[in-house]
Design a protein around this motif. Structure first.
Motif, PDB file in Angstrom:
ATOM      1  N   GLU A   1       0.842  -1.192   0.000  1.00  0.00           N
ATOM      2  CA  GLU A   1       0.000   0.000   0.000  1.00  0.00           C
ATOM      3  C   GLU A   1       0.880   1.246   0.000  1.00  0.00           C
ATOM      4  O   GLU A   1       2.016   1.218   0.453  1.00  0.00           O
ATOM      5  CB  GLU A   1      -0.972   0.014   1.181  1.00  0.00           C
ATOM      6  CG  GLU A   1      -0.324   0.171   2.529  1.00  0.00           C
ATOM      7  CD  GLU A   1      -1.339   0.282   3.668  1.00  0.00           C
ATOM      8  OE1 GLU A   1      -2.329   1.006   3.526  1.00  0.00           O
ATOM      9  OE2 GLU A   1      -1.098  -0.350   4.703  1.00  0.00           O
ATOM     10  N   VAL A   2       0.336   2.345  -0.510  1.00  0.00           N
ATOM     11  CA  VAL A   2       1.058   3.611  -0.576  1.00  0.00           C
ATOM     12  C   VAL A   2       0.533   4.517   0.533  1.00  0.00           C
ATOM     13  O   VAL A   2      -0.654   4.810   0.600  1.00  0.00           O
ATOM     14  CB  VAL A   2       0.867   4.281  -1.969  1.00  0.00           C
ATOM     15  CG1 VAL A   2       1.535   5.639  -2.004  1.00  0.00           C
ATOM     16  CG2 VAL A   2       1.404   3.386  -3.071  1.00  0.00           C
ATOM     17  N   ALA A   3       1.445   4.940   1.413  1.00  0.00           N
ATOM     18  CA  ALA A   3       1.060   5.802   2.525  1.00  0.00           C
ATOM     19  C   ALA A   3       1.135   7.273   2.135  1.00  0.00           C
ATOM     20  O   ALA A   3       0.407   8.101   2.660  1.00  0.00           O
ATOM     21  CB  ALA A   3       1.959   5.541   3.725  1.00  0.00           C
ATOM     22  N   GLY A   4       2.029   7.599   1.210  1.00  0.00           N
ATOM     23  CA  GLY A   4       2.206   8.985   0.777  1.00  0.00           C
ATOM     24  C   GLY A   4       3.116   9.043  -0.427  1.00  0.00           C
ATOM     25  O   GLY A   4       3.636   8.021  -0.881  1.00  0.00           O
ATOM     26  N   MET A   5       3.297  10.250  -0.965  1.00  0.00           N
ATOM     27  CA  MET A   5       4.147  10.428  -2.148  1.00  0.00           C
ATOM     28  C   MET A   5       5.020  11.658  -1.984  1.00  0.00           C
ATOM     29  O   MET A   5       4.618  12.627  -1.336  1.00  0.00           O
ATOM     30  CB  MET A   5       3.277  10.595  -3.392  1.00  0.00           C
ATOM     31  CG  MET A   5       2.528   9.364  -3.807  1.00  0.00           C
ATOM     32  SD  MET A   5       1.535   9.693  -5.268  1.00  0.00           S
ATOM     33  CE  MET A   5      -0.091   9.208  -4.674  1.00  0.00           C
ATOM     34  N   ILE A   6       6.219  11.587  -2.576  1.00  0.00           N
ATOM     35  CA  ILE A   6       7.111  12.747  -2.649  1.00  0.00           C
ATOM     36  C   ILE A   6       7.666  12.819  -4.066  1.00  0.00           C
ATOM     37  O   ILE A   6       7.652  11.828  -4.800  1.00  0.00           O
ATOM     38  CB  ILE A   6       8.269  12.675  -1.621  1.00  0.00           C
ATOM     39  CG1 ILE A   6       9.146  11.443  -1.843  1.00  0.00           C
ATOM     40  CG2 ILE A   6       7.749  12.726  -0.200  1.00  0.00           C
ATOM     41  CD1 ILE A   6      10.440  11.446  -1.042  1.00  0.00           C
ATOM     42  N   THR A   7       8.183  13.982  -4.436  1.00  0.00           N
ATOM     43  CA  THR A   7       8.783  14.136  -5.766  1.00  0.00           C
ATOM     44  C   THR A   7      10.287  13.878  -5.691  1.00  0.00           C
ATOM     45  O   THR A   7      10.864  13.820  -4.587  1.00  0.00           O
ATOM     46  CB  THR A   7       8.550  15.558  -6.311  1.00  0.00           C
ATOM     47  OG1 THR A   7       9.208  16.484  -5.442  1.00  0.00           O
ATOM     48  CG2 THR A   7       7.069  15.880  -6.414  1.00  0.00           C
ATOM     49  N   LEU A   8      10.909  13.764  -6.847  1.00  0.00           N
ATOM     50  CA  LEU A   8      12.364  13.576  -6.913  1.00  0.00           C
ATOM     51  C   LEU A   8      13.079  14.775  -6.287  1.00  0.00           C
ATOM     52  O   LEU A   8      14.146  14.627  -5.692  1.00  0.00           O
ATOM     53  CB  LEU A   8      12.808  13.397  -8.367  1.00  0.00           C
ATOM     54  CG  LEU A   8      12.392  12.075  -9.022  1.00  0.00           C
ATOM     55  CD1 LEU A   8      12.654  12.102 -10.514  1.00  0.00           C
ATOM     56  CD2 LEU A   8      13.117  10.904  -8.382  1.00  0.00           C
ATOM     57  N   LYS A   9      12.479  15.964  -6.426  1.00  0.00           N
ATOM     58  CA  LYS A   9      13.067  17.172  -5.832  1.00  0.00           C
ATOM     59  C   LYS A   9      13.106  17.047  -4.309  1.00  0.00           C
ATOM     60  O   LYS A   9      14.110  17.373  -3.676  1.00  0.00           O
ATOM     61  CB  LYS A   9      12.263  18.404  -6.251  1.00  0.00           C
ATOM     62  CG  LYS A   9      12.876  19.700  -5.777  1.00  0.00           C
ATOM     63  CD  LYS A   9      12.061  20.902  -6.197  1.00  0.00           C
ATOM     64  CE  LYS A   9      12.715  22.166  -5.634  1.00  0.00           C
ATOM     65  NZ  LYS A   9      11.876  23.327  -5.764  1.00  0.00           N
ATOM     66  N   HIS A  10      12.016  16.553  -3.711  1.00  0.00           N
ATOM     67  CA  HIS A  10      11.984  16.324  -2.256  1.00  0.00           C
ATOM     68  C   HIS A  10      13.109  15.373  -1.856  1.00  0.00           C
ATOM     69  O   HIS A  10      13.825  15.609  -0.885  1.00  0.00           O
ATOM     70  CB  HIS A  10      10.652  15.698  -1.813  1.00  0.00           C
ATOM     71  CG  HIS A  10       9.485  16.627  -1.871  1.00  0.00           C
ATOM     72  ND1 HIS A  10       8.354  16.320  -2.575  1.00  0.00           N
ATOM     73  CD2 HIS A  10       9.272  17.831  -1.300  1.00  0.00           C
ATOM     74  CE1 HIS A  10       7.480  17.293  -2.436  1.00  0.00           C
ATOM     75  NE2 HIS A  10       8.016  18.240  -1.668  1.00  0.00           N
TER      76      HIS A  10
END
Length: 196
Positions: free
Chosen positions: A111-120
């Motif tokens: 499951e996916v709890a959250g997302m970030i970008t490559l910049k993060h």
């Protein structure tokens, strides 16, 4: 015989100077070091002046957001002084902050709890590479390490994130997290009934 006794006395003097305490590794919330447990007893066992340490730590972390967990490495000297090395917040904390979530997934990979970008990811790597254990790593190695940590937290790394879509995702996720929390609480209560 007296020669051996003289050597033994010299060895004893040398042995007295050796300190056998280990390095203390603990997380302390920024600006919130207090004499109470768990920090106070850990410092007391190592004969560190607790009040002086708390004041020193709180002064050094006064410019940071209060409550941010900071990994600390404390080494003791034979004269009861200490060396304090404060690292940047743990990678899991920074990743969850960037993703805007309180806790990771209970089932990593499912499951996916959250997302970030490559910049993060890159910005977190730039912070974490400054910590003493990571200074020998390349930026690529640091990013790869963070990708692994993100995966175990259930954080997906994407190229772009639409803020409105992500806000909707987080709202839906809150319901799932609340269900999981309720399920865990029920399991705990059932376990308490079995053991009680």
């Amino acid at each position: 015989m007296s020669k051996a006794a003289g050597k033994l006395k010299t060895l004893k003097k040398t042995a007295d100077k050796i300190t056998h305490t280990t390095k203390l590794r603990t997380n302390i919330p920024a600006g919130m070091a207090a004499a109470g447990p768990p920090l106070g007893p850990m410092l007391g066992q190592r004969a560190i002046n607790i009040a002086a340490f708390c004041k020193d730590f709180n002064t050094k972390t006064s410019e940071m957001k209060e409550g941010v967990p900071l990994p600390c490495r404390i080494t003791m000297n034979s004269d009861r002084s200490y060396n304090l090395v404060i690292h940047h917040p743990p990678a899991t904390f920074l990743l969850k902050q960037a993703a805007g979530i309180q806790r990771g997934t209970m089932t990593p990979g499912h499951e996916v709890a959250g997302m970030i970008t490559l910049k993060h990811l890159y910005e977190i790597a730039a912070i974490k590479i400054q910590d003493p254990p990571n200074v020998m790593l390349t930026m690529k190695q640091m990013c790869e390490m963070l990708i692994g940590i993100a995966r175990t937290c259930g954080i997906k790394i994407v190229r772009d994130l639409d803020p409105t879509e992500y806000a909707k995702f987080l709202e839906e996720r809150k319901v799932i997290v609340e269900d999981q929390r309720r399920e865990l609480q029920e399991k705990r209560e059932a376990k308490m009934l079995r053991t009680g």
